[in-house]
Motif scaffolding. Structure first.
Motif, PDB file in Angstrom:
ATOM      1  N   UNK A 221       0.713 -51.201 -32.778  1.00 46.38           N
ATOM      2  CA  UNK A 221       1.079 -51.556 -34.152  1.00 46.38           C
ATOM      3  C   UNK A 221       0.620 -50.457 -35.105  1.00 46.38           C
ATOM      4  N   UNK A 222       1.456 -50.190 -36.112  1.00 50.87           N
ATOM      5  CA  UNK A 222       1.247 -49.190 -37.155  1.00 50.87           C
ATOM      6  C   UNK A 222       1.511 -47.760 -36.696  1.00 50.87           C
ATOM      7  N   UNK A 223       1.911 -47.556 -35.470  1.00 50.46           N
ATOM      8  CA  UNK A 223       2.260 -46.208 -35.005  1.00 50.46           C
ATOM      9  C   UNK A 223       3.605 -45.782 -35.591  1.00 50.46           C
TER      10      UNK A 223
ATOM     11  N   UNK B  31      21.040 -48.136 -25.146  1.00 51.60           N
ATOM     12  CA  UNK B  31      19.966 -48.946 -25.712  1.00 51.60           C
ATOM     13  C   UNK B  31      18.593 -48.415 -25.336  1.00 51.60           C
ATOM     14  N   UNK B  32      17.664 -48.569 -26.251  1.00 48.13           N
ATOM     15  CA  UNK B  32      16.271 -48.172 -26.028  1.00 48.13           C
ATOM     16  C   UNK B  32      15.385 -49.366 -26.354  1.00 48.13           C
ATOM     17  N   UNK B  33      14.624 -49.788 -25.355  1.00 45.39           N
ATOM     18  CA  UNK B  33      13.720 -50.920 -25.558  1.00 45.39           C
ATOM     19  C   UNK B  33      12.442 -50.444 -26.239  1.00 45.39           C
ATOM     20  N   UNK B  34      12.041 -51.143 -27.281  1.00 45.87           N
ATOM     21  CA  UNK B  34      10.789 -50.843 -27.989  1.00 45.87           C
ATOM     22  C   UNK B  34       9.837 -52.012 -27.786  1.00 45.87           C
ATOM     23  N   UNK B  35       8.630 -51.699 -27.339  1.00 50.11           N
ATOM     24  CA  UNK B  35       7.577 -52.706 -27.176  1.00 50.11           C
ATOM     25  C   UNK B  35       6.417 -52.291 -28.051  1.00 50.11           C
TER      26      UNK B  35
ATOM     27  N   UNK C 193      10.625 -44.939 -38.020  1.00 53.31           N
ATOM     28  CA  UNK C 193       9.906 -45.893 -38.864  1.00 53.31           C
ATOM     29  C   UNK C 193       8.459 -45.447 -38.927  1.00 53.31           C
ATOM     30  N   UNK C 194       7.903 -45.485 -40.109  1.00 54.22           N
ATOM     31  CA  UNK C 194       6.568 -44.935 -40.314  1.00 54.22           C
ATOM     32  C   UNK C 194       5.452 -45.771 -39.718  1.00 54.22           C
ATOM     33  N   UNK C 195       5.647 -47.090 -39.638  1.00 50.16           N
ATOM     34  CA  UNK C 195       4.565 -47.967 -39.190  1.00 50.16           C
ATOM     35  C   UNK C 195       5.196 -49.207 -38.563  1.00 50.16           C
ATOM     36  N   UNK C 196       5.224 -49.249 -37.228  1.00 53.97           N
ATOM     37  CA  UNK C 196       5.910 -50.359 -36.553  1.00 53.97           C
ATOM     38  C   UNK C 196       5.025 -51.599 -36.502  1.00 53.97           C
ATOM     39  N   UNK C 197       5.686 -52.748 -36.401  1.00 53.75           N
ATOM     40  CA  UNK C 197       5.020 -54.036 -36.273  1.00 53.75           C
ATOM     41  C   UNK C 197       5.409 -54.681 -34.942  1.00 53.75           C
ATOM     42  N   UNK C 198       4.608 -55.635 -34.528  1.00 52.63           N
ATOM     43  CA  UNK C 198       4.917 -56.356 -33.285  1.00 52.63           C
ATOM     44  C   UNK C 198       6.322 -56.965 -33.353  1.00 52.63           C
ATOM     45  N   UNK C 199       6.698 -57.426 -34.538  1.00 53.51           N
ATOM     46  CA  UNK C 199       8.006 -58.069 -34.711  1.00 53.51           C
ATOM     47  C   UNK C 199       9.176 -57.088 -34.579  1.00 53.51           C
TER      48      UNK C 199
END
Lengths: 110, 114
Positions: free
Chosen positions: A15-17, A103-107, A77-83
């Motif tokens: 998170x926040x990366x 498609x690219x999966x983001x976790x 995106x500057x700061x990702x969230x779990x959502x």
């Protein structure tokens, strides 16, 4: 013919990366470029789009710039969230039908 | 809210037993699409309608048929489902055809073939 190439996933972040998902395309003419997002168990929904060179699409903190010189439309995106955990599809508008990337999966971990 | 609706969300059928999936839209869009999506893959276009004009993709098996009785509704018929047809089926619409058009997707129907 038209084609879209996306970076392979999964992309795993804390998170926040900062996020970048690369997308390059091959096309004739001047198509629009799209990013769609698919949350688990759901259909795709439009995240953002750009209709001409140098346009920047943005939504929910995500951005992508239509770069004709490098035939790219990278999602950031500057700061990702779990959502934000989902599958992201880059797409190219065709005369009748669009062309989707794989498609690219983001976790995103807390 | 204007939207694309798919029913049912989950469908279980038996090998070889015909099944119909339905899609409706309140957007009054001209174009409707059916996609097949298997796990971790991009949606694969099966066919699309521009108004009543039907367009079949070259590699769509004959086992798959579609009907669009009016602007709002579109159906996907699988005449004899095989195990390989188990997938998520997505319906989408767009206002018109063209390079700038956004697609609006329904939530999908997950088909399981036993």
């Amino acid at each position: 013919g038209n084609s879209v190439t996306q970076m392979e996933g999964p992309v795993t972040l804390s998170e926040e990366a900062f996020l970048t998902i690369n997308c390059t395309y091959t096309a004739t003419g001047y198509p629009s470029l799209f990013w769609y997002v698919q949350y688990p168990g759901e259909g795709l929904q439009l995240l953002l789009k750009a209709t001409k060179a140098d346009d920047k699409g943005s939504n929910k903190g995500f951005e992508a710039t239509y770069r004709k010189e490098t035939t790219s439309f990278h999602l950031e995106k500057g700061s990702v969230q779990v959502s934000d955990s989902a599958v992201y599809f880059c797409a190219l508008g065709g005369s009748y039908i669009p062309t989707f990337g794989r498609g690219t999966s983001l976790i995103v971990h807390p | 809210d204007a939207m694309v609706i798919q029913n049912p969300r989950y469908q279980v059928t038996q090998f070889g037993k015909p099944v119909t999936l339905s899609c409706s839209q309140t957007l009054n869009h001209n174009v409707m699409y059916w996609y097949q999506q298997k796990s971790s893959q991009a949606p694969k276009l099966l066919f699309h309608y521009y108004d009543k004009d039907f367009n079949n993709e070259a590699d769509t098996p004959d086992n798959f048929q579609s009907r669009r009785p009016n602007t709002s509704f579109c159906f996907l018929d699988i005449r004899s489902p095989g195990l390989g047809d188990a997938a998520m089926y997505l319906c989408a619409t767009s206002r018109d055809a063209g390079v700038r058009e956004t697609q609006y997707f329904g939530p999908g129907t997950r088909l399981l073939v036993l």
